[in-house]
Write an enzyme that holds these catalytic residues in place. Structure first.
Site, PDB file in Angstrom:
ATOM      1  N   ASN A  13     -14.795   2.236   3.264  1.00 51.82           N
ATOM      2  CA  ASN A  13     -13.521   1.750   3.815  1.00 51.82           C
ATOM      3  C   ASN A  13     -13.695   0.283   4.226  1.00 51.82           C
ATOM      4  O   ASN A  13     -14.556  -0.035   5.052  1.00 51.82           O
ATOM      5  CB  ASN A  13     -13.141   2.634   5.018  1.00 51.82           C
ATOM      6  CG  ASN A  13     -11.834   2.199   5.659  1.00 51.82           C
ATOM      7  OD1 ASN A  13     -11.615   1.013   5.892  1.00 51.82           O
ATOM      8  ND2 ASN A  13     -10.974   3.139   5.969  1.00 51.82           N
ATOM      9  N   HIS A  63     -11.962  -3.209   7.903  1.00 51.73           N
ATOM     10  CA  HIS A  63     -12.356  -4.126   8.967  1.00 51.73           C
ATOM     11  C   HIS A  63     -12.914  -5.446   8.462  1.00 51.73           C
ATOM     12  O   HIS A  63     -13.108  -6.374   9.257  1.00 51.73           O
ATOM     13  CB  HIS A  63     -13.254  -3.409   9.967  1.00 51.73           C
ATOM     14  CG  HIS A  63     -12.473  -2.306  10.635  1.00 51.73           C
ATOM     15  ND1 HIS A  63     -11.333  -2.565  11.380  1.00 51.73           N
ATOM     16  CD2 HIS A  63     -12.588  -0.963  10.581  1.00 51.73           C
ATOM     17  CE1 HIS A  63     -10.818  -1.425  11.785  1.00 51.73           C
ATOM     18  NE2 HIS A  63     -11.558  -0.439  11.310  1.00 51.73           N
ATOM     19  N   ARG A  71      -1.954  -4.576  10.261  1.00 54.95           N
ATOM     20  CA  ARG A  71      -2.901  -5.254  11.155  1.00 54.95           C
ATOM     21  C   ARG A  71      -4.201  -5.631  10.447  1.00 54.95           C
ATOM     22  O   ARG A  71      -4.898  -6.523  10.896  1.00 54.95           O
ATOM     23  CB  ARG A  71      -3.191  -4.415  12.399  1.00 54.95           C
ATOM     24  CG  ARG A  71      -4.015  -3.204  12.115  1.00 54.95           C
ATOM     25  CD  ARG A  71      -4.377  -2.476  13.379  1.00 54.95           C
ATOM     26  NE  ARG A  71      -3.235  -1.799  13.961  1.00 54.95           N
ATOM     27  CZ  ARG A  71      -3.349  -0.746  14.777  1.00 54.95           C
ATOM     28  NH1 ARG A  71      -4.545  -0.299  15.113  1.00 54.95           N
ATOM     29  NH2 ARG A  71      -2.298  -0.155  15.263  1.00 54.95           N
ATOM     30  N   GLU A 123      -5.179   5.076   2.126  1.00 57.79           N
ATOM     31  CA  GLU A 123      -4.793   5.830   3.325  1.00 57.79           C
ATOM     32  C   GLU A 123      -3.409   5.356   3.727  1.00 57.79           C
ATOM     33  O   GLU A 123      -3.173   4.143   3.833  1.00 57.79           O
ATOM     34  CB  GLU A 123      -5.777   5.576   4.454  1.00 57.79           C
ATOM     35  CG  GLU A 123      -7.135   6.194   4.212  1.00 57.79           C
ATOM     36  CD  GLU A 123      -8.093   5.869   5.336  1.00 57.79           C
ATOM     37  OE1 GLU A 123      -7.693   5.210   6.318  1.00 57.79           O
ATOM     38  OE2 GLU A 123      -9.255   6.254   5.229  1.00 57.79           O
ATOM     39  N   GLU A 129      -9.367  15.982   4.208  1.00 53.30           N
ATOM     40  CA  GLU A 129     -10.461  15.204   4.799  1.00 53.30           C
ATOM     41  C   GLU A 129     -10.558  15.602   6.267  1.00 53.30           C
ATOM     42  O   GLU A 129      -9.581  15.504   7.005  1.00 53.30           O
ATOM     43  CB  GLU A 129     -10.189  13.694   4.660  1.00 53.30           C
ATOM     44  CG  GLU A 129     -11.318  12.881   5.294  1.00 53.30           C
ATOM     45  CD  GLU A 129     -11.286  11.401   4.922  1.00 53.30           C
ATOM     46  OE1 GLU A 129     -10.846  11.065   3.811  1.00 53.30           O
ATOM     47  OE2 GLU A 129     -11.704  10.598   5.775  1.00 53.30           O
TER      48      GLU A 129
END
Ligand code: PXP
Length: 245
Positions: free
Chosen positions: A10, A13, A52, A73, A154
């Site tokens: 993922n 970030h 964001r 996602e 998940e």
């Protein structure tokens, strides 16, 4: 030796750091390429309603530039459905989303939201997108996921990762039992959230799991050892867990 456990990296970030200053650096798509080189089987990105971290342009680029499965996602909203249908990622993981939360704090309440979720599962599946539901390790939620027609679930590992001692053992057992139950129901079972070098091994040995999605820890650890190294080390831990059981 158990079957291989897939790693979805993922990259949200990387985008968080980029957005702290605006501009283009660091580029999450570059991170995705590096993740693939380091052994990721797929790339996961969460396009949040408030944008964001990951942006619409990131999703468009990930969908066309990365030659590994993209797992988008998304919240079950009309806007996100349109975006998913436009880019046709390999998979879409439906997650609950609250604007005020720092991260995805709990699983989807599929049991109470069947009527809301069913049209999303149907529309995504019809477009050839593999639908996964992000849920707590709870048999009631697994029954509901099966009833709503999702092929994949998940399991949320966040609470297990945050707990200590006997409570951590209890929560691990819940994940183990839920994964076994998912397999009995014929659901493909993934897990993720909060996983680190310290918490991944007991999860990776669970034989019914076929994929882990990991992000925040890998990007944080990259500050100290580099992204390629952090992913390679996680990959090696997962492979070791599967080799040794
Ligand atoms: N799986 C899902 C469904 C998530 O929402 C997240 C966080 O975006 C992750 C896995 C990865 O969690 P973490 O970033 O804590 O590794």
């Amino acid at each position: 030796m158990g079957r291989k456990l897939r790693l979805g990296v993922n990259i949200d970030h990387v985008a968080t750091i980029r957005n702290a200053r605006g501009g283009l650096h660091p580029d999450p798509v570059r991170a995705a390429h590096l993740a693939v080189q380091a052994g990721a089987d797929g790339i996961t990105a969460h396009l949040r309603e408030d944008r964001r971290h990951i942006s619409d342009r990131d999703i468009a680029r990930l969908a066309t530039e990365i030659d590994r499965p993209l797992n988008l996602e998304m919240a079950a909203t009309p806007e996100m459905l349109q975006i998913a249908l436009r880019h046709r990622p390999h998979a879409a993981c439906l997650v609950p989303e609250k604007r005020e939360e720092r991260t995805t704090e709990g699983g989807l309440d599929v049991a109470r939201g069947i009527d809301h979720l069913r049209p999303y599962v149907e529309a995504l599946s019809k477009a050839g997108i593999r639908v996964s539901l992000f849920i707590e390790a709870d048999p009631k939620q697994l029954d509901a996921a099966k009833a709503v027609g999702a092929p994949v679930v998940e399991l949320h590992t966040g609470a297990y990762c945050e707990a200590e001692g006997a409570e951590r053992d209890r929560l691990l057992k819940r994940v183990e039992d839920a994964a076994a139950y998912a397999e009995r129901l014929g659901l493909e079972c993934h897990a993720g959230h909060g996983l680190s070098y310290d918490t991944v091994l007991p999860i990776a040995v669970i034989p019914s799991l076929v994929e882990l999605n990991i992000g925040h820890f890998l990007v944080g650890e990259a500050i100290f050892s580099g992204l390629e190294h952090s992913i390679r080390r996680m990959r090696a831990l997962m492979d070791r867990a599967r080799r040794t059981g």
